[in-house]
Write a protein that holds these residues in place. Structure first.
Motif, PDB file in Angstrom:
ATOM      1  N   ALA A 127      -1.393  -3.979   5.125  1.00  0.00           N
ATOM      2  CA  ALA A 127      -1.896  -3.142   4.041  1.00  0.00           C
ATOM      3  C   ALA A 127      -1.675  -1.660   4.310  1.00  0.00           C
ATOM      4  CB  ALA A 127      -3.385  -3.415   3.816  1.00  0.00           C
ATOM      5  N   LEU A 128      -1.178  -1.313   5.498  1.00  0.00           N
ATOM      6  CA  LEU A 128      -0.930   0.090   5.844  1.00  0.00           C
ATOM      7  C   LEU A 128       0.424   0.535   5.307  1.00  0.00           C
ATOM      8  CD1 LEU A 128      -2.219   0.026   9.544  1.00  0.00           C
ATOM      9  CD2 LEU A 128      -3.505   0.617   7.481  1.00  0.00           C
ATOM     10  N   ASP A 129       0.649   1.837   5.375  1.00  0.00           N
ATOM     11  CA  ASP A 129       1.899   2.420   4.892  1.00  0.00           C
ATOM     12  C   ASP A 129       2.697   2.935   6.078  1.00  0.00           C
ATOM     13  OD1 ASP A 129       3.948   3.571   3.573  1.00  0.00           O
ATOM     14  OD2 ASP A 129       2.763   5.010   2.418  1.00  0.00           O
ATOM     15  N   PRO A 130       3.813   2.280   6.439  1.00  0.00           N
ATOM     16  CA  PRO A 130       4.578   2.732   7.602  1.00  0.00           C
ATOM     17  C   PRO A 130       5.362   4.014   7.351  1.00  0.00           C
ATOM     18  CG  PRO A 130       5.721   0.948   6.535  1.00  0.00           C
ATOM     19  CD  PRO A 130       4.409   1.094   5.804  1.00  0.00           C
ATOM     20  N   LYS A 131       5.491   4.433   6.106  1.00  0.00           N
ATOM     21  CA  LYS A 131       6.226   5.660   5.772  1.00  0.00           C
ATOM     22  C   LYS A 131       5.392   6.489   4.797  1.00  0.00           C
ATOM     23  CE  LYS A 131      10.740   3.498   6.464  1.00  0.00           C
ATOM     24  NZ  LYS A 131      12.054   3.182   5.856  1.00  0.00           N
ATOM     25  N   PRO A 132       4.344   7.126   5.264  1.00  0.00           N
ATOM     26  CA  PRO A 132       3.424   7.816   4.345  1.00  0.00           C
ATOM     27  C   PRO A 132       4.050   8.997   3.628  1.00  0.00           C
ATOM     28  CG  PRO A 132       2.891   8.329   6.627  1.00  0.00           C
ATOM     29  CD  PRO A 132       3.914   7.250   6.672  1.00  0.00           C
ATOM     30  N   GLY A 133       5.127   9.557   4.156  1.00  0.00           N
ATOM     31  CA  GLY A 133       5.724  10.724   3.526  1.00  0.00           C
ATOM     32  C   GLY A 133       6.529  10.418   2.290  1.00  0.00           C
ATOM     33  N   GLY A 152       0.825  -1.209   0.000  1.00  0.00           N
ATOM     34  CA  GLY A 152       0.000   0.000   0.000  1.00  0.00           C
ATOM     35  C   GLY A 152       0.847   1.242   0.000  1.00  0.00           C
ATOM     36  N   GLY A 153       0.235   2.361   0.305  1.00  0.00           N
ATOM     37  CA  GLY A 153       0.918   3.650   0.317  1.00  0.00           C
ATOM     38  C   GLY A 153       0.132   4.657  -0.469  1.00  0.00           C
ATOM     39  N   GLY A 154       0.277   5.922  -0.073  1.00  0.00           N
ATOM     40  CA  GLY A 154      -0.453   6.991  -0.743  1.00  0.00           C
ATOM     41  C   GLY A 154       0.265   7.452  -1.982  1.00  0.00           C
ATOM     42  N   SER A 155      -0.283   8.380  -2.648  1.00  0.00           N
ATOM     43  CA  SER A 155       0.309   8.950  -3.839  1.00  0.00           C
ATOM     44  C   SER A 155       0.294  10.452  -3.720  1.00  0.00           C
ATOM     45  CB  SER A 155      -0.448   8.513  -5.101  1.00  0.00           C
ATOM     46  OG  SER A 155      -1.784   8.926  -5.019  1.00  0.00           O
ATOM     47  N   ALA A 170       3.293  11.472  12.728  1.00  0.00           N
ATOM     48  CA  ALA A 170       3.375  10.539  13.857  1.00  0.00           C
ATOM     49  C   ALA A 170       4.772  10.589  14.451  1.00  0.00           C
ATOM     50  CB  ALA A 170       3.044   9.130  13.401  1.00  0.00           C
ATOM     51  N   ARG A 171       4.862  10.180  15.710  1.00  0.00           N
ATOM     52  CA  ARG A 171       6.165  10.186  16.388  1.00  0.00           C
ATOM     53  C   ARG A 171       6.738   8.788  16.570  1.00  0.00           C
ATOM     54  NH1 ARG A 171       3.483  13.780  20.980  1.00  0.00           N
ATOM     55  NH2 ARG A 171       1.753  12.549  20.130  1.00  0.00           N
ATOM     56  N   SER A 172       6.024   7.781  16.131  1.00  0.00           N
ATOM     57  CA  SER A 172       6.501   6.404  16.218  1.00  0.00           C
ATOM     58  C   SER A 172       5.728   5.565  15.221  1.00  0.00           C
ATOM     59  CB  SER A 172       6.314   5.854  17.640  1.00  0.00           C
ATOM     60  OG  SER A 172       4.936   5.772  17.965  1.00  0.00           O
ATOM     61  N   LEU A 173       6.226   4.361  14.973  1.00  0.00           N
ATOM     62  CA  LEU A 173       5.525   3.452  14.066  1.00  0.00           C
ATOM     63  C   LEU A 173       4.158   3.083  14.628  1.00  0.00           C
ATOM     64  CD1 LEU A 173       5.436   1.590  11.594  1.00  0.00           C
ATOM     65  CD2 LEU A 173       6.636  -0.139  12.959  1.00  0.00           C
ATOM     66  N   LYS A 174       4.096   2.865  15.917  1.00  0.00           N
ATOM     67  CA  LYS A 174       2.825   2.520  16.550  1.00  0.00           C
ATOM     68  C   LYS A 174       1.803   3.629  16.336  1.00  0.00           C
ATOM     69  CE  LYS A 174       0.874   2.190  21.212  1.00  0.00           C
ATOM     70  NZ  LYS A 174       1.192   2.157  22.662  1.00  0.00           N
ATOM     71  N   GLU A 175       2.208   4.892  16.538  1.00  0.00           N
ATOM     72  CA  GLU A 175       1.272   5.999  16.357  1.00  0.00           C
ATOM     73  C   GLU A 175       0.894   6.153  14.899  1.00  0.00           C
ATOM     74  OE1 GLU A 175       0.792  10.601  17.947  1.00  0.00           O
ATOM     75  OE2 GLU A 175       2.802   9.811  17.532  1.00  0.00           O
ATOM     76  N   CYS A 176       1.838   5.951  13.983  1.00  0.00           N
ATOM     77  CA  CYS A 176       1.556   6.069  12.547  1.00  0.00           C
ATOM     78  C   CYS A 176       0.502   5.056  12.111  1.00  0.00           C
ATOM     79  CB  CYS A 176       2.848   5.887  11.750  1.00  0.00           C
ATOM     80  SG  CYS A 176       2.644   5.954   9.962  1.00  0.00           S
ATOM     81  N   GLY A 223      -1.595   3.495  14.066  1.00  0.00           N
ATOM     82  CA  GLY A 223      -2.837   3.783  14.778  1.00  0.00           C
ATOM     83  C   GLY A 223      -3.636   4.889  14.116  1.00  0.00           C
ATOM     84  N   LEU A 224      -2.959   5.923  13.621  1.00  0.00           N
ATOM     85  CA  LEU A 224      -3.657   7.009  12.926  1.00  0.00           C
ATOM     86  C   LEU A 224      -4.342   6.495  11.658  1.00  0.00           C
ATOM     87  CD1 LEU A 224      -1.003   9.854  13.317  1.00  0.00           C
ATOM     88  CD2 LEU A 224      -3.238   9.736  14.444  1.00  0.00           C
ATOM     89  N   GLN A 225      -3.671   5.612  10.933  1.00  0.00           N
ATOM     90  CA  GLN A 225      -4.263   5.081   9.708  1.00  0.00           C
ATOM     91  C   GLN A 225      -5.455   4.172  10.018  1.00  0.00           C
ATOM     92  OE1 GLN A 225      -1.319   3.796   6.659  1.00  0.00           O
ATOM     93  NE2 GLN A 225       0.235   4.542   8.089  1.00  0.00           N
ATOM     94  N   LEU A 226      -5.333   3.382  11.064  1.00  0.00           N
ATOM     95  CA  LEU A 226      -6.455   2.517  11.439  1.00  0.00           C
ATOM     96  C   LEU A 226      -7.630   3.338  11.945  1.00  0.00           C
ATOM     97  CD1 LEU A 226      -4.430  -0.314  13.217  1.00  0.00           C
ATOM     98  CD2 LEU A 226      -5.737  -0.528  11.087  1.00  0.00           C
ATOM     99  N   ALA A 227      -7.332   4.414  12.683  1.00  0.00           N
ATOM    100  CA  ALA A 227      -8.411   5.291  13.151  1.00  0.00           C
ATOM    101  C   ALA A 227      -9.107   5.959  11.977  1.00  0.00           C
ATOM    102  CB  ALA A 227      -7.849   6.330  14.114  1.00  0.00           C
ATOM    103  N   ASP A 228      -8.348   6.324  10.949  1.00  0.00           N
ATOM    104  CA  ASP A 228      -8.932   6.930   9.756  1.00  0.00           C
ATOM    105  C   ASP A 228      -9.875   5.958   9.061  1.00  0.00           C
ATOM    106  OD1 ASP A 228      -8.859   9.208   7.711  1.00  0.00           O
ATOM    107  OD2 ASP A 228      -8.272   7.478   6.482  1.00  0.00           O
ATOM    108  N   ARG A 229      -9.607   4.670   9.192  1.00  0.00           N
ATOM    109  CA  ARG A 229     -10.459   3.641   8.593  1.00  0.00           C
ATOM    110  C   ARG A 229     -11.513   3.123   9.568  1.00  0.00           C
ATOM    111  NH1 ARG A 229      -6.267  -0.268   5.176  1.00  0.00           N
ATOM    112  NH2 ARG A 229      -5.080   1.416   4.157  1.00  0.00           N
TER     113      ARG A 229
END
Length: 501
Positions: A272-278, A117-120, A213-219, A221-227
């Motif tokens: 399926a999440l993106d650990p490095k969205p930037g 996965g990952g954004g564009s 995000a400040r950690s992988l866990k927070e990153c 978690g933010l994506q799961l919360a968005d979903r």
């Protein structure tokens, strides 16, 4: 014993590194793109040099030439028919491959480091006329900072909060993570930490999900919360990511309070999440590797090898300009300057010509030595060291080392650095020919990929299998090769394949 000064005459041999020899050695280790930049600087500095922009086909040259030291020590110029770098390649007497059955040797990712996965990134979104080409306009990628600033200007109305948001955006790394301490940010802006945290929460709701995000866990978690998928069981899984990386399935089932089917579904969601969205907003187009050497099979079964003409600089000496200016040069300094520039231009042309023939000669010998690799694949890659090539072509090892540095060759089996074809040898247990270390790595990977969940191969078992194939290798060497390919141990693989992660 009296001490007195005296004069002695001694005869000794020494190698003097003349500027011309240093230039020839320097050019050998440059790639085509680096060589182009160097030649461009010489064109700006030397008025007697000009770019060869002729469109005629290049004349072939033989893959013969003296070593760098021998060529640089010579004072003769190339014959009038020898246009520097104008050649059509060299034909290696090898057999073309019958089938392209090469296997991708990409490293197997361990733990949970392999994600999908990952954004564009977004584009410009405007139709302004500018001087850029169509490829440049449609190929550019919007930077992460511009993407976030545009959203913050709309979503954050308070000027003070917007200033804090811009400061936080500037503190994001290329992966989209916040690398600063909020206490330091608050002290820098003269505000309280609570306000900075409130603005950070606003940023974390922007696109792409998981940014700031400040950690992988927070990153994650933010994506799961968005979903809308951050339930207590999923939060427990995020709280125990090290257990997930270690494939501690029984422990995860216990801490999450779910069955194995639900855990499998949750793991698939996380993957399926993106650990490095930037990274989707790189701020520029990634530069591909440009080959320095082109290789292709011919109908008669041989290979055609040439330097990449698209990146190969061609220069000429403008002798007419030199003759005209020398006639008008009256003072001695002007004549000395012209003579110096002419000598420099002559040596550059000779060095470029020698570099071209040397690179082709080395590449052709590599292709000849690794014929089975191109015929049958990486498992037939033979051991090769610099001395083998140097002795075959009559050059010094240091010359071969410089030629193979930062040089890439495109082949029917893919793009390879020339250094790739040099591998250490592993002795045969039957007294036959030695095996290439790279070929042994491939065999280890193939054995592990083919193992079943009920029959996981230990390092000792792999040693036994390879010994039957005539490869004498120690268990610690198998472990070293396996770890270099990022393949986990047999215990880890048993957990992975039993749970099918």
């Amino acid at each position: 014993m009296a001490l007195a000064p005296r004069l002695d005459l001694r005869q000794a041999q020494s190698l003097v590194m003349t500027p011309q020899l240093q230039q020839a050695i320097k050019l050998l280790q440059l790639s085509n793109l680096e060589l182009t930049a160097y030649v461009e600087s010489e064109l700006e500095r030397n008025p007697l040099l000009e770019r060869d922009e002729g469109s005629e086909a290049a004349a072939p040259v033989e893959a013969e030439g003296r070593d760098t030291a021998e060529f640089a020590a010579s004072d003769d110029l190339p014959a009038s028919g020898e246009a520097p770098l104008d050649y059509d390649g060299y034909r290696a007497e090898t057999t073309a491959p019958t089938a392209d059955d090469g296997t991708d040797l990409g490293l197997v990712e361990a733990g949970m480091s392999s994600w999908e996965g990952g954004g564009s990134g977004g584009g410009r979104g405007d139709f302004e006329d500018d001087d850029r080409s169509l490829d440049e306009r449609f190929g550019e990628v919007q930077s992460l900072r511009d993407h976030l600033v545009a959203q913050a200007q709309i979503d954050i109305s308070d000027p003070g909060d917007r200033l804090i948001a811009w400061t936080l955006i500037d503190l994001l790394d290329e992966s989209g993570y916040l690398i600063a301490n909020l206490d330091d940010v608050a002290a820098q802006l003269g505000t309280n930490v609570a306000r900075v945290e409130r603005v950070l929460a606003m940023l974390q709701r922007l696109d792409p999900p998981g940014v700031a995000a400040r950690s992988l866990k927070e990153c994650l978690g933010l994506q799961l919360a968005d979903r809308n998928r951050l339930d207590p069981a999923m939060q427990a899984l995020l709280d125990n990511l090290p257990m997930l990386a270690a494939r501690d399935i029984p422990g995860l089932l216990k801490v999450c309070g779910i069955d194995s089917e639900d855990l499998s579904d949750m793991i698939r969601e996380i993957r399926a999440l993106d650990p490095k969205p930037g990274l989707a907003f790189a701020g520029g187009t990634a530069e591909p590797v440009t080959p320095d050497i082109l290789m292709r099979p011919l109908p008669d079964g041989s290979y055609f090898i040439e330097l990449n003409p698209d990146t190969l600089p061609r220069v000429l000496i403008n002798s007419r300009y030199y003759a005209r200016v020398r006639k008008s040069a009256l003072d001695r300094d002007a004549k000395d300057y012209l003579s110096e520039q002419l000598q420099s231009a002559n040596w550059l042309v000779k060095a470029l010509h020698q570099r071209a023939t040397t690179v082709i000669k080395v590449a052709s010998e590599i292709v000849r030595q690794q014929e089975l690799f191109f015929d049958k694949g990486v498992q037939h890659l033979r051991p090769l060291i610099l001395r083998d090539i140097a002795e075959a072509i009559g050059m010094h090892e240091s010359t071969v080392s410089r030629v193979t540095t930062n040089k890439f060759m495109t082949t029917p089996r893919g793009l390879f650095e020339l250094k790739y074809f040099f591998t250490s040898a592993i002795q045969s247990s039957e007294g036959g020919a030695a095996h290439s270390a790279e070929a042994v790595r491939y065999m280890i990977k193939r054995l592990i990929d083919a193992e079943s969940p009920t029959e996981i191969l230990s390092d000792d078992k792999i040693v036994e299998i390879l010994l039957k194939d005539g490869i004498d290798i120690a268990r610690r060497t198998v472990a070293k090769y396996r770890e270099s390919m990022k393949i986990s141990s047999s215990v880890q693989r048993r957990r992975e394949k039993s749970f099918k992660i």
